[in-house]
Write an enzyme that holds these catalytic residues in place. Structure first.
Site, PDB file in Angstrom:
ATOM      1  NE  ARG A   1      -2.178   0.614   3.862  1.00  0.00           N
ATOM      2  CZ  ARG A   1      -1.531   1.308   4.813  1.00  0.00           C
ATOM      3  NH1 ARG A   1      -1.235   2.570   4.620  1.00  0.00           N
ATOM      4  NH2 ARG A   1      -1.207   0.715   5.933  1.00  0.00           N
TER       5      ARG A   1
ATOM      6  CG  HIS B   1      -5.903   1.691   6.554  1.00  0.00           C
ATOM      7  ND1 HIS B   1      -5.915   0.387   6.110  1.00  0.00           N
ATOM      8  CD2 HIS B   1      -7.076   1.877   7.216  1.00  0.00           C
ATOM      9  CE1 HIS B   1      -7.035  -0.195   6.480  1.00  0.00           C
ATOM     10  NE2 HIS B   1      -7.768   0.691   7.142  1.00  0.00           N
TER      11      HIS B   1
ATOM     12  CE1 TYR C   1       1.602   2.560   8.608  1.00  0.00           C
ATOM     13  CE2 TYR C   1       0.349   4.209   9.827  1.00  0.00           C
ATOM     14  CZ  TYR C   1       0.489   3.382   8.722  1.00  0.00           C
ATOM     15  OH  TYR C   1      -0.469   3.373   7.734  1.00  0.00           O
TER      16      TYR C   1
END
Length: 377
Positions: A272, A276, A285
């Site tokens: 990805r 998200h 992160y």
């Protein structure tokens, strides 16, 4: 303590290298005839689909940033896994998505504005599956669609709609879910029932490396594909950034499902690139080095290199680019023209047929609003 010698590996089916060369891995050799049988027009369609998907995805993200959508769910980077698998399905097959399979729906005939309408918050469901290529509704509750898909596949089995040898009738179910969903109880229960009933079904996990902010390495100490064997079905790991491999593996699994050979479990390893959802900040992160590593493995760039090596012209690529831009502009224009829903909408489709309770509640709302305007209640 001695270092662990346990070996948790799974071979990966890959036809195109990261550089765009047709060089099948040993595990991919058996799938090569499925690709060699495809005419150029179908091979070029893969590229067209992925390019349109990328452009529409960018348009959707921009609309959300401009306050026109409540949310957008990016699919940037996962185009090959989605396009290859979607093109492997037959018209009679049923597809159960999660919430990121925009191009899958478009391939099945879904107007992408219906997806934007859902994410704009002006529809309660989205679309009628039977009118959109048996493409079922998006589900924001993780893994719930795996149970929906398995239940439908069980119904197909009970109805004798698979394993008859009739290519026009035999039907399979394809369900998409993410690596994060594999940790949900729903997914595991669906796998148990699918194996028990030998459903005509393919489970396709898009392993995009992150379950929001949790890395797949924390969720699964071994390749996710290995879980298929634990449930009594073949588990295949495929390079999800290789559209040819994604197509071939899914097509073979769907054909086996329609023939009555039971379910299969596919792990498409992809990434990805974006967030998200637009409510997420992935810089919190993951590192830029990681993103750069996967960006260099872009599925569209890889496939374009291979098509060009086969003789695809600059004119073809320019035509596709213009078509993708036009599609994105059309989606944006029509999304901005979407009317606000009327208040009666909330009472529609609560029941399959008109229901007196809904009529009573609508009448109550009418009376209440009149009372606010100084009218008789």
């Amino acid at each position: 303590m001695a270092a662990s010698t346990r070996d948790f590996t799974a071979p990966t089916v890959q036809l195109l290298t990261h550089e765009g060369e047709l060089r099948p891995t040993a595990e991919a050799e058996a799938y090569l005839p499925l690709i060699e049988a495809l005419p150029d027009v179908e091979l070029q369609q893969f590229y067209r689909d992925m390019s349109i998907s990328r452009r529409v995805d960018i348009a959707g993200a921009n609309l959300q940033r401009q306050g026109q959508l409540a949310l957008w769910v990016p699919s940037h980077g996962q185009e090959a896994a989605q396009v290859g698998s979607a093109r492997a399905a037959r018209p009679q097959d049923h597809i159960f998505p999660s919430y990121r399979e925009h191009i899958v729906g478009m391939i099945r005939g879904l107007d992408p504005v219906k997806i934007l309408s859902l994410l704009r918050g002006i529809t309660q469901g989205g679309w009628e599956p039977s009118e959109n290529g048996n493409f079922h509704l998006y589900t924001l509750v993780l893994a719930s669609q795996t149970l929906h898909a398995t239940g439908y596949a069980m119904g197909l089995t009970l109805d004798g709609a698979a394993g008859t040898g009739d290519p026009e009738r035999d039907t399979a179910v394809l369900v998409y879910f993410g690596d994060g969903s594999t940790s949900q109880g729903d997914a595991n229960e669906a796998l148990v029932f699918a194996s028990s009933y030998q459903t005509p079904q393919v489970f396709l996990v898009q392993n995009n490396q992150w379950a929001i902010s949790v890395p797949v390495s924390r969720q699964s100490r071994s390749p996710i594909a290995l879980r298929g064997g634990g449930f009594g079905m073949p588990g295949i790991r495929v390079d999800g950034n290789d559209v040819l491999a994604s197509y071939a593996v899914t097509r073979q699994a769907l054909e086996e499902a329609r023939a009555g050979d039971g379910p299969s479990f596919i792990e498409a390893v992809t990434y990805r690139i974006g967030a998200h959802t637009t409510a997420d900040d992935p810089t919190k992160y993951r590192t830029q080095d990681e993103v750069d590593h996967w960006t260099a493995r872009d599925p569209i760039t890889r496939y374009r290199t291979w098509l060009a090596s086969r003789g695809a012209s600059d004119a073809f690529f320019a035509e596709v680019e213009q078509e993708a831009q036009d599609a994105a502009a059309d989606v944006r224009r029509r999304a901005l023209e979407l009317p606000a829903p009327t208040r009666e909408t909330i009472f529609e489709h609560v029941y399959s047929e008109p229901h007196p309770l809904m009529a009573e509640q609508l009448a109550w709302l009418d009376a209440f609003e009149r009372s606010l305007d100084g009218g008789a209640a």
